[in-house]
Design a protein around this motif. Structure first.
Motif, PDB file in Angstrom:
ATOM      1  N   ALA A  22     -60.879 128.249  89.071  1.00  0.00           N
ATOM      2  CA  ALA A  22     -61.812 128.424  90.188  1.00  0.00           C
ATOM      3  C   ALA A  22     -63.261 128.557  89.732  1.00  0.00           C
ATOM      4  N   GLN A  23     -63.471 128.852  88.458  1.00  0.00           N
ATOM      5  CA  GLN A  23     -64.823 129.028  87.930  1.00  0.00           C
ATOM      6  C   GLN A  23     -65.526 127.697  87.644  1.00  0.00           C
ATOM      7  N   PHE A  24     -64.783 126.594  87.682  1.00  0.00           N
ATOM      8  CA  PHE A  24     -65.330 125.302  87.273  1.00  0.00           C
ATOM      9  C   PHE A  24     -65.141 124.263  88.371  1.00  0.00           C
ATOM     10  N   ALA A  25     -66.090 123.344  88.455  1.00  0.00           N
ATOM     11  CA  ALA A  25     -66.024 122.291  89.460  1.00  0.00           C
ATOM     12  C   ALA A  25     -64.876 121.324  89.180  1.00  0.00           C
ATOM     13  N   SER A  26     -64.494 121.205  87.929  1.00  0.00           N
ATOM     14  CA  SER A  26     -63.393 120.334  87.532  1.00  0.00           C
ATOM     15  C   SER A  26     -62.713 120.941  86.317  1.00  0.00           C
ATOM     16  N   PRO A  27     -61.398 120.766  86.171  1.00  0.00           N
ATOM     17  CA  PRO A  27     -60.726 121.244  84.959  1.00  0.00           C
ATOM     18  C   PRO A  27     -61.345 120.667  83.688  1.00  0.00           C
ATOM     19  N   GLU A  28     -61.930 119.480  83.785  1.00  0.00           N
ATOM     20  CA  GLU A  28     -62.540 118.852  82.614  1.00  0.00           C
ATOM     21  C   GLU A  28     -63.743 119.632  82.096  1.00  0.00           C
ATOM     22  N   LEU A  29     -64.319 120.489  82.934  1.00  0.00           N
ATOM     23  CA  LEU A  29     -65.527 121.218  82.548  1.00  0.00           C
ATOM     24  C   LEU A  29     -65.237 122.586  81.939  1.00  0.00           C
ATOM     25  N   ILE A  30     -63.962 122.959  81.867  1.00  0.00           N
ATOM     26  CA  ILE A  30     -63.616 124.211  81.183  1.00  0.00           C
ATOM     27  C   ILE A  30     -64.084 124.077  79.742  1.00  0.00           C
ATOM     28  N   ASN A  31     -64.912 125.011  79.307  1.00  0.00           N
ATOM     29  CA  ASN A  31     -65.721 124.767  78.106  1.00  0.00           C
ATOM     30  C   ASN A  31     -64.937 124.761  76.808  1.00  0.00           C
ATOM     31  N   ASN A  32     -65.668 124.433  75.740  1.00  0.00           N
ATOM     32  CA  ASN A  32     -64.995 123.979  74.529  1.00  0.00           C
ATOM     33  C   ASN A  32     -65.292 124.799  73.284  1.00  0.00           C
ATOM     34  N   SER A  33     -65.624 126.071  73.437  1.00  0.00           N
ATOM     35  CA  SER A  33     -65.834 126.869  72.233  1.00  0.00           C
ATOM     36  C   SER A  33     -64.473 127.232  71.639  1.00  0.00           C
ATOM     37  N   PRO A  34     -64.449 127.655  70.382  1.00  0.00           N
ATOM     38  CA  PRO A  34     -63.158 128.030  69.782  1.00  0.00           C
ATOM     39  C   PRO A  34     -62.420 129.116  70.546  1.00  0.00           C
ATOM     40  N   GLN A  35     -63.168 129.958  71.287  1.00  0.00           N
ATOM     41  CA  GLN A  35     -62.531 131.038  72.021  1.00  0.00           C
ATOM     42  C   GLN A  35     -62.169 130.653  73.453  1.00  0.00           C
ATOM     43  N   THR A  36     -62.869 129.675  74.019  1.00  0.00           N
ATOM     44  CA  THR A  36     -62.702 129.399  75.450  1.00  0.00           C
ATOM     45  C   THR A  36     -62.260 127.976  75.769  1.00  0.00           C
ATOM     46  N   ALA A  37     -61.828 127.236  74.771  1.00  0.00           N
ATOM     47  CA  ALA A  37     -61.265 125.916  75.033  1.00  0.00           C
ATOM     48  C   ALA A  37     -60.027 126.076  75.919  1.00  0.00           C
ATOM     49  N   PRO A  38     -59.683 125.069  76.713  1.00  0.00           N
ATOM     50  CA  PRO A  38     -58.529 125.187  77.608  1.00  0.00           C
ATOM     51  C   PRO A  38     -57.254 125.659  76.913  1.00  0.00           C
ATOM     52  N   SER A  39     -56.961 125.115  75.743  1.00  0.00           N
ATOM     53  CA  SER A  39     -55.728 125.515  75.050  1.00  0.00           C
ATOM     54  C   SER A  39     -55.765 126.976  74.637  1.00  0.00           C
ATOM     55  N   LYS A  40     -56.937 127.455  74.210  1.00  0.00           N
ATOM     56  CA  LYS A  40     -57.051 128.853  73.796  1.00  0.00           C
ATOM     57  C   LYS A  40     -56.895 129.783  74.994  1.00  0.00           C
ATOM     58  N   ARG A  41     -57.397 129.383  76.142  1.00  0.00           N
ATOM     59  CA  ARG A  41     -57.255 130.186  77.352  1.00  0.00           C
ATOM     60  C   ARG A  41     -55.781 130.266  77.759  1.00  0.00           C
ATOM     61  N   ILE A  42     -55.087 129.136  77.666  1.00  0.00           N
ATOM     62  CA  ILE A  42     -53.667 129.131  78.020  1.00  0.00           C
ATOM     63  C   ILE A  42     -52.866 130.014  77.064  1.00  0.00           C
ATOM     64  N   LEU A  43     -53.118 129.855  75.776  1.00  0.00           N
ATOM     65  CA  LEU A  43     -52.365 130.624  74.789  1.00  0.00           C
ATOM     66  C   LEU A  43     -52.624 132.126  74.909  1.00  0.00           C
ATOM     67  N   ALA A  44     -53.836 132.498  75.308  1.00  0.00           N
ATOM     68  CA  ALA A  44     -54.156 133.914  75.471  1.00  0.00           C
ATOM     69  C   ALA A  44     -53.332 134.546  76.593  1.00  0.00           C
ATOM     70  N   LEU A  45     -53.015 133.747  77.601  1.00  0.00           N
ATOM     71  CA  LEU A  45     -52.256 134.238  78.747  1.00  0.00           C
ATOM     72  C   LEU A  45     -50.766 133.914  78.647  1.00  0.00           C
ATOM     73  N   VAL A  46     -50.469 132.816  77.958  1.00  0.00           N
ATOM     74  CA  VAL A  46     -49.077 132.349  77.856  1.00  0.00           C
ATOM     75  C   VAL A  46     -48.767 132.108  76.375  1.00  0.00           C
ATOM     76  N   PRO A  47     -48.531 133.159  75.602  1.00  0.00           N
ATOM     77  CA  PRO A  47     -48.322 133.001  74.152  1.00  0.00           C
ATOM     78  C   PRO A  47     -47.167 132.071  73.790  1.00  0.00           C
ATOM     79  N   GLU A  48     -46.201 131.954  74.698  1.00  0.00           N
ATOM     80  CA  GLU A  48     -45.047 131.094  74.400  1.00  0.00           C
ATOM     81  C   GLU A  48     -45.320 129.612  74.636  1.00  0.00           C
ATOM     82  N   TYR A  49     -46.513 129.291  75.140  1.00  0.00           N
ATOM     83  CA  TYR A  49     -46.847 127.886  75.391  1.00  0.00           C
ATOM     84  C   TYR A  49     -46.824 127.094  74.088  1.00  0.00           C
TER      85      TYR A  49
END
Length: 214
Positions: free
Chosen positions: A150-177
């Motif tokens: 909801a914070q982004f106009a498109s999923p493609e705009l979810i930013n790309n730092s080592p801490q906030t890249a989409p995969s890192k965000r998912i893993l932080a919430l879903v470690p089993e991913y």
């Protein structure tokens, strides 16, 4: 018959092409084949240097000049020697487009269509976070994933730092991913039409491939 060889960086993207894109495009008589990047003799998957990518793309284009060659490579984490890395553009999509053009200019093959995924494959999974529910024992992270989206106009705009890249965000919430296990199946549950509707950069690539049939 139109043939398209899709150069992919990993097994996740290979499965994504085979399970989602191949049947989608075969309906319009465009036949896609995923080609997994080779990092070293006997080892496949991953983009470790542009030199290896350039060699493989050039070879693919020349080996079968009647087939189109395209790429499915994450924009995030590209090696430093990748074409266009010095572009000063700050807008992620404009920068990705410029890097795609720089890649095309460097490959210099008429049957080549460059494509970078903004910012990485996992961004596509944010199109419908609820689809994670079928693959999780605990549905609690779903609301948090939806809040990120909801914070982004498109999923493609979810930013790309080592801490906030989409995969890192998912893993932080879903470690089993696990990307290779869950990623393509969640994407399949979301469906290509939903992904195209929410990810304009990705959609332009799909439209460009579909236009080959006209």
């Amino acid at each position: 018959m139109i043939r398209v060889n899709v150069f992919v960086e990993g097994q996740t993207e290979e499965t994504f092409v085979r399970e989602l894109l191949v049947p989608y495009f075969s309906n319009v008589e465009i036949y896609l084949t995923p080609i997994l990047a080779q990092t070293s003799p006997g080892h496949k998957g991953g983009i470790v240097s542009y030199g290896k990518v350039k060699h493989q793309l050039g070879r693919l284009c020349r080996q079968d000049s009647k087939a189109v060659v395209t790429t499915l490579i994450d924009y995030y984490g590209l090696p430093a020697d990748f074409p266009g890395q010095t572009n000063p553009e700050q807008d992620a999509e404009k920068r990705a487009v410029a890097m795609e053009q720089a890649l095309a200019d460097d490959i210099q093959q008429p049957n080549f269509i460059p494509n970078l995924v903004l910012h990485e494959f996992e961004a596509l999974l944010f199109c419908e976070p609820a689809k994670f529910a079928d693959w999780l024992d605990d549905e609690a992270p779903i609301a948090q994933l939806q809040a990120i989206k909801a914070q982004f106009a498109s999923p493609e705009l979810i930013n790309n730092s080592p801490q906030t890249a989409p995969s890192k965000r998912i893993l932080a919430l879903v470690p089993e991913y696990r990307k290779t296990l869950h990623g393509p199946f969640i994407a399949a549950d979301i469906g290509l039409d939903a992904i195209r509707a929410q990810c304009p950069h990705f959609n332009r690539w799909i439209e460009r491939l579909l236009a080959l049939g006209h």
